[in-house]
Design an enzyme around this catalytic site. Structure first.
Site, PDB file in Angstrom:
ATOM      1  N   TRP A 155       4.473  -1.233 -38.230  1.00 47.76           N
ATOM      2  CA  TRP A 155       3.689  -1.931 -37.207  1.00 47.76           C
ATOM      3  C   TRP A 155       4.438  -2.063 -35.881  1.00 47.76           C
ATOM      4  O   TRP A 155       3.823  -2.403 -34.874  1.00 47.76           O
ATOM      5  CB  TRP A 155       3.286  -3.339 -37.698  1.00 47.76           C
ATOM      6  CG  TRP A 155       4.436  -4.140 -38.238  1.00 47.76           C
ATOM      7  CD1 TRP A 155       4.772  -4.302 -39.554  1.00 47.76           C
ATOM      8  CD2 TRP A 155       5.437  -4.856 -37.499  1.00 47.76           C
ATOM      9  NE1 TRP A 155       5.919  -5.062 -39.675  1.00 47.76           N
ATOM     10  CE2 TRP A 155       6.340  -5.419 -38.425  1.00 47.76           C
ATOM     11  CE3 TRP A 155       5.653  -5.073 -36.133  1.00 47.76           C
ATOM     12  CZ2 TRP A 155       7.443  -6.180 -38.038  1.00 47.76           C
ATOM     13  CZ3 TRP A 155       6.758  -5.834 -35.741  1.00 47.76           C
ATOM     14  CH2 TRP A 155       7.630  -6.372 -36.690  1.00 47.76           C
ATOM     15  N   ASN A 156       5.761  -1.816 -35.868  1.00 50.49           N
ATOM     16  CA  ASN A 156       6.487  -2.105 -34.617  1.00 50.49           C
ATOM     17  C   ASN A 156       6.287  -1.031 -33.538  1.00 50.49           C
ATOM     18  O   ASN A 156       6.335  -1.331 -32.350  1.00 50.49           O
ATOM     19  CB  ASN A 156       7.980  -2.378 -34.881  1.00 50.49           C
ATOM     20  CG  ASN A 156       8.704  -1.219 -35.502  1.00 50.49           C
ATOM     21  OD1 ASN A 156       8.086  -0.280 -36.001  1.00 50.49           O
ATOM     22  ND2 ASN A 156      10.026  -1.286 -35.505  1.00 50.49           N
ATOM     23  N   LYS A 179      -0.657   6.534 -43.947  1.00 53.78           N
ATOM     24  CA  LYS A 179      -1.148   5.162 -44.098  1.00 53.78           C
ATOM     25  C   LYS A 179      -0.394   4.312 -43.087  1.00 53.78           C
ATOM     26  O   LYS A 179       0.800   4.033 -43.254  1.00 53.78           O
ATOM     27  CB  LYS A 179      -0.891   4.615 -45.510  1.00 53.78           C
ATOM     28  CG  LYS A 179      -1.548   3.241 -45.703  1.00 53.78           C
ATOM     29  CD  LYS A 179      -0.918   2.419 -46.788  1.00 53.78           C
ATOM     30  CE  LYS A 179       0.036   1.351 -46.305  1.00 53.78           C
ATOM     31  NZ  LYS A 179      -0.445   0.380 -45.334  1.00 53.78           N
ATOM     32  N   PRO A 180      -1.073   3.902 -42.001  1.00 56.97           N
ATOM     33  CA  PRO A 180      -0.385   3.041 -41.031  1.00 56.97           C
ATOM     34  C   PRO A 180      -0.289   1.607 -41.560  1.00 56.97           C
ATOM     35  O   PRO A 180      -1.028   1.233 -42.473  1.00 56.97           O
ATOM     36  CB  PRO A 180      -1.297   3.109 -39.803  1.00 56.97           C
ATOM     37  CG  PRO A 180      -2.641   3.486 -40.322  1.00 56.97           C
ATOM     38  CD  PRO A 180      -2.457   4.213 -41.632  1.00 56.97           C
ATOM     39  N   GLU A 255      13.463   6.587 -42.880  1.00 55.78           N
ATOM     40  CA  GLU A 255      14.022   5.963 -41.676  1.00 55.78           C
ATOM     41  C   GLU A 255      13.915   4.473 -41.915  1.00 55.78           C
ATOM     42  O   GLU A 255      12.840   3.887 -41.793  1.00 55.78           O
ATOM     43  CB  GLU A 255      13.227   6.445 -40.455  1.00 55.78           C
ATOM     44  CG  GLU A 255      13.976   6.273 -39.155  1.00 55.78           C
ATOM     45  CD  GLU A 255      13.617   4.995 -38.442  1.00 55.78           C
ATOM     46  OE1 GLU A 255      14.304   3.974 -38.715  1.00 55.78           O
ATOM     47  OE2 GLU A 255      12.677   5.001 -37.646  1.00 55.78           O
ATOM     48  N   LEU A 256      15.033   3.871 -42.316  1.00 53.91           N
ATOM     49  CA  LEU A 256      14.986   2.498 -42.842  1.00 53.91           C
ATOM     50  C   LEU A 256      15.630   1.505 -41.861  1.00 53.91           C
ATOM     51  O   LEU A 256      15.757   1.774 -40.680  1.00 53.91           O
ATOM     52  CB  LEU A 256      15.651   2.484 -44.221  1.00 53.91           C
ATOM     53  CG  LEU A 256      15.066   3.513 -45.212  1.00 53.91           C
ATOM     54  CD1 LEU A 256      15.812   3.523 -46.529  1.00 53.91           C
ATOM     55  CD2 LEU A 256      13.581   3.274 -45.449  1.00 53.91           C
ATOM     56  N   CYS A 289      14.119  -1.119 -35.227  1.00 60.88           N
ATOM     57  CA  CYS A 289      15.193  -0.813 -36.195  1.00 60.88           C
ATOM     58  C   CYS A 289      16.521  -0.528 -35.512  1.00 60.88           C
ATOM     59  O   CYS A 289      17.574  -0.744 -36.094  1.00 60.88           O
ATOM     60  CB  CYS A 289      14.827   0.405 -37.034  1.00 60.88           C
ATOM     61  SG  CYS A 289      13.351   0.148 -37.989  1.00 60.88           S
ATOM     62  N   GLU A 386      18.990  -7.848 -40.677  1.00 58.60           N
ATOM     63  CA  GLU A 386      18.301  -7.418 -39.458  1.00 58.60           C
ATOM     64  C   GLU A 386      17.568  -8.641 -38.915  1.00 58.60           C
ATOM     65  O   GLU A 386      16.723  -9.209 -39.612  1.00 58.60           O
ATOM     66  CB  GLU A 386      17.243  -6.381 -39.867  1.00 58.60           C
ATOM     67  CG  GLU A 386      17.463  -5.036 -39.308  1.00 58.60           C
ATOM     68  CD  GLU A 386      16.330  -4.073 -39.637  1.00 58.60           C
ATOM     69  OE1 GLU A 386      15.709  -4.167 -40.704  1.00 58.60           O
ATOM     70  OE2 GLU A 386      16.076  -3.219 -38.788  1.00 58.60           O
TER      71      GLU A 386
END
Ligand code: SIN
Length: 484
Positions: A155-156, A179-180, A255-256, A289, A386
């Site tokens: 969502w970012n 899937k967004p 991509e975490l 991120c 984070e």
């Protein structure tokens, strides 16, 4: 005031095989700035995800067989439409995500730049010949599209994170199901409208919007017709999805999360470092991120740096994304805000000093004041997690070795930043930092020409750049014999 959302781009359900789907159940898309319902969207279940995979599977032979120049042309048409509709797309993005309109416009351009970049790269999907060990043979290496790619996007950055994956996948000849995030489906659906208008063939690009993330994720990670899965999101969820993919030996890009150090050495240009930190920290209200998370400052310049930082951060304006003066919008949810507030409160309880902010902002329920904490230590939760909010947490170090040790003391390895004018130090520190991306005297590192990705618990695979097609292609070796 919120401008009207484009009725042409606003859609109410999933886009599968070039058809718009409805469903018995729907969910509300909410503006995080004021809690208003923007739209009701049909809530897709696993059967729609299966239909999307089937459509992508059926479309794959035709799409992958198109000449690269034709795929390039179609991606380029899609790119032109993004540019044409950038204001409408940005308005939808700000409405559902919250970021200031100027940042939303930048994100649309950023998303579009991946289409432009990969429209070019599609034409460069070349192979090699390798000298063979005997005279009667030739070794030829080709790259071929892996097949159906499934993706889950966050969502970012509802436009750019999807386009970074979709553009690379389609350029390589893969077909795509995304899937967004359920908080921000409208930006993805708007992109489907433009994909259709651009002439992307039926079944090549599919968007499944729904709230049952577990069931939808299960289809996308386990269906045998999906050859590759790509995810941008948290490390915790990434681990679950990667494990599901492992059962089918699927290709995976992850991509975490990150926990980026931002190091300011004593020889740095302090004004440049402050400006770089504003960019690296406050983009999307800190919900990125690659956001600077742990700010490590040499003790000899600590006081001077804080005083410059206070002056700069004091000038930032918080407000709804549609107010032209806003530098920072809301956080995505009340839960997200509470997590940020808890990290700040617990750091203060453990001895951190509140220099600025530290509270909700009067602009609305989900707004948090830009905050500066000093005297933060490495053992505090705020240094280990984070933050995903507009909080600067300052730590001190005494020498280069300690800065590197503090910076690397994390399981994450996405981005890191440092400021120094000593060329020897620049190369030493760049070598020592264990991260996939480094901003050196620079706070903005993301662009389509660069290989975006992390190491350690921040994931694997690279998106963008000339490496961006690698994850969407298989290497096929042809051994040509009997040539004497
Ligand atoms: C992210 O937050 O996942 C990526 C942001 C970027 O591409 O800069």
């Amino acid at each position: 005031m919120q401008p009207a959302l484009s009725q042409y781009l606003l859609r109410q359900g999933s886009y599968i095989n070039s058809e718009w789907h409805s469903s018995h159940n729907s969910f509300a898309v909410i503006n995080p700035a004021d809690g208003q319902v923007l739209n009701q969207v049909a809530d897709a279940g696993p059967e729609q995800a299966l239909a999307a995979v089937a459509a992508a599977h059926k479309a794959f032979p035709g799409w992958s067989a198109l000449p690269a120049a034709k795929r390039s042309e179609l991606l380029n048409s899609w790119y032109q439409l993004l540019i044409k509709y950038q204001t409408d797309l940005a308005i939808i993005l700000t409405a559902e995500q919250g970021k200031p309109l100027i940042e939303a416009e930048a994100e649309i351009n950023y998303g579009a730049s991946y289409l432009q970049w990969f429209a070019e790269q599609a034409k460069r999907l070349d192979g090699v010949t390798i000298p063979a060990p005997s005279a009667d043979k030739r070794i030829i290496v080709q790259r071929q599209a892996v097949g159906v790619v499934a993706a889950i996007t966050p969502w970012n950055f509802p436009n750019a994170m999807m386009m970074r994956k979709a553009a690379a996948a389609l350029a390589a000849g893969c077909t795509f199901v995304v899937k967004p995030a359920q908080q921000t489906p409208l930006s993805a659906l708007a992109m489907a409208v433009l994909a259709e208008q651009a002439g992307i063939p039926k079944g090549v690009f599919n968007v499944v919007v729904g709230t049952d993330a577990k069931a939808l994720g299960e289809v996308l990670t386990t269906d045998p017709r999906v050859a590759k899965f790509s995810f941008t999101g948290s490390t915790a969820v990434g681990k679950i999805l990667a494990a599901q993919c492992a059962k089918g030996i699927k290709r995976v890009t992850m991509e975490l999360g990150g926990n980026a150090p931002f190091i300011v050495f004593a020889d740095a240009d302090l004004d440049a470092a402050v400006q770089g930190l504003l960019v690296a920290k406050f983009r999307n209200a800190g919900q990125t991120c690659v956001c600077a998370n742990r700010i490590l400052v040499d003790k000899s310049i600590y006081a001077a740096f804080i005083s410059k930082l206070l002056a700069a951060v004091n000038g930032l304006k918080v407000g709804t994304g549609f107010k032209s003066s806003s530098d920072l919008g809301p956080l995505i949810s009340d839960e997200a805000l509470q997590k940020v507030a808890k990290l700040v409160d617990s750091a203060i309880e453990q001895g951190a000093k509140l220099e600025l902010g530290g509270q909700r902002h009067k602009a609305g329920k989900q707004f948090y004041t830009p905050t500066i904490l000093s005297q933060v230590t490495a053992d505090m939760a705020i240094s280990q997690q984070e933050i995903f909010g507009p909080v600067i947490a300052l730590q001190q170090f005494t020498d280069e070795a300690e800065a590197i040790q503090l910076a690397n003391a994390t399981d994450y390895g996405l981005a890191a930043y440092f400021y120094s004018r000593d060329i020897g130090r620049v190369f030493r520190v760049a070598q020592a930092l264990q991260f996939g991306m480094l901003g050196i005297n620079e706070g903005a590192i993301s662009n389509a020409a660069a290989p975006f990705g992390g190491i350690k618990h921040s994931g694997y695979g690279r998106e963008g750049s000339q490496y961006g097609l690698d994850d969407y292609t298989d290497i096929k070796y042809l051994c040509l014999g009997g040539l004497e």
